[in-house]
Design a protein around this motif. Structure first.
Motif, PDB file in Angstrom:
ATOM      1  N   MET A  44      88.673  66.618  54.609  1.00  0.00           N
ATOM      2  CA  MET A  44      90.026  66.595  55.148  1.00  0.00           C
ATOM      3  C   MET A  44      90.103  67.371  56.451  1.00  0.00           C
ATOM      4  O   MET A  44      89.167  68.063  56.829  1.00  0.00           O
ATOM      5  N   GLY A  45      91.215  67.274  57.097  1.00  0.00           N
ATOM      6  CA  GLY A  45      91.449  68.023  58.315  1.00  0.00           C
ATOM      7  C   GLY A  45      92.690  68.885  58.176  1.00  0.00           C
ATOM      8  O   GLY A  45      93.605  68.549  57.435  1.00  0.00           O
ATOM      9  N   ALA A  46      92.689  70.008  58.864  1.00  0.00           N
ATOM     10  CA  ALA A  46      93.850  70.899  58.863  1.00  0.00           C
ATOM     11  C   ALA A  46      93.938  71.558  60.230  1.00  0.00           C
ATOM     12  O   ALA A  46      92.921  71.763  60.901  1.00  0.00           O
ATOM     13  N   GLU A  47      95.132  71.889  60.626  1.00  0.00           N
ATOM     14  CA  GLU A  47      95.314  72.591  61.889  1.00  0.00           C
ATOM     15  C   GLU A  47      94.551  73.912  61.828  1.00  0.00           C
ATOM     16  O   GLU A  47      94.602  74.616  60.826  1.00  0.00           O
ATOM     17  N   VAL A  65      92.243  70.711  65.321  1.00  0.00           N
ATOM     18  CA  VAL A  65      92.080  70.449  63.903  1.00  0.00           C
ATOM     19  C   VAL A  65      90.639  70.721  63.498  1.00  0.00           C
ATOM     20  O   VAL A  65      89.709  70.406  64.241  1.00  0.00           O
ATOM     21  N   SER A  66      90.451  71.318  62.332  1.00  0.00           N
ATOM     22  CA  SER A  66      89.129  71.505  61.740  1.00  0.00           C
ATOM     23  C   SER A  66      88.997  70.541  60.578  1.00  0.00           C
ATOM     24  O   SER A  66      89.955  70.338  59.820  1.00  0.00           O
ATOM     25  N   PRO A  75      81.994  72.299  56.768  1.00  0.00           N
ATOM     26  CA  PRO A  75      82.483  71.456  57.855  1.00  0.00           C
ATOM     27  C   PRO A  75      81.635  70.196  58.061  1.00  0.00           C
ATOM     28  O   PRO A  75      82.029  69.305  58.801  1.00  0.00           O
ATOM     29  N   ASP A  76      80.482  70.123  57.408  1.00  0.00           N
ATOM     30  CA  ASP A  76      79.557  69.003  57.589  1.00  0.00           C
ATOM     31  C   ASP A  76      79.894  67.868  56.625  1.00  0.00           C
ATOM     32  O   ASP A  76      79.745  68.009  55.416  1.00  0.00           O
ATOM     33  N   ARG A  77      80.333  66.737  57.178  1.00  0.00           N
ATOM     34  CA  ARG A  77      80.709  65.591  56.339  1.00  0.00           C
ATOM     35  C   ARG A  77      79.540  65.099  55.485  1.00  0.00           C
ATOM     36  O   ARG A  77      79.728  64.572  54.402  1.00  0.00           O
ATOM     37  N   ASP A  78      78.314  65.295  55.952  1.00  0.00           N
ATOM     38  CA  ASP A  78      77.131  64.843  55.227  1.00  0.00           C
ATOM     39  C   ASP A  78      76.487  65.941  54.387  1.00  0.00           C
ATOM     40  O   ASP A  78      75.354  65.784  53.922  1.00  0.00           O
ATOM     41  N   SER A  79      77.174  67.055  54.188  1.00  0.00           N
ATOM     42  CA  SER A  79      76.594  68.142  53.410  1.00  0.00           C
ATOM     43  C   SER A  79      76.416  67.712  51.954  1.00  0.00           C
ATOM     44  O   SER A  79      77.200  66.922  51.436  1.00  0.00           O
TER      45      SER A  79
END
Length: 92
Positions: A44-47, A65-66, A75-79
């Motif tokens: 997901m993303g958040a401010e 946004v992070s 933060p790694d989508r492929d983690s």
């Protein structure tokens, strides 16, 4: 006679199942409590100002946004997943 394709350990490829959680193929006879690795939340993303805070130690820009997994903050989508369990097939 008809021969079924086999894996290295002799299990028929037709006996393999697909995990509905991690989407990987697995042998139901070799499905232990740590066979499947997954995240328990979505990516997901958040401010930045809400996700990372706004303390004086911060040298980042609070705008923007992070993106991260909410369950482990990766933060790694492929983690790789942060949680382990048994594979679950679509027919369970």
């Amino acid at each position: 006679g008809t021969h079924l394709p086999a894996k290295a350990n002799g299990t028929s490829l037709l006996a393999m199942k697909t995990c509905r959680v991690c989407k990987k193929s697995y042998d139901p006879d070799d499905n232990g409590p740590r066979s499947c690795r997954f995240h328990t939340s979505s990516y997901m993303g958040a401010e930045n100002s809400k996700h990372l805070g706004t303390g004086p130690q911060s040298s980042w820009n609070p705008r923007g946004v992070s993106y991260f997994y909410d369950c482990c903050d990766s933060p790694d989508r492929d983690s790789p997943g942060c949680t382990f369990g048994r594979h679950r097939s679509y027919d369970e």
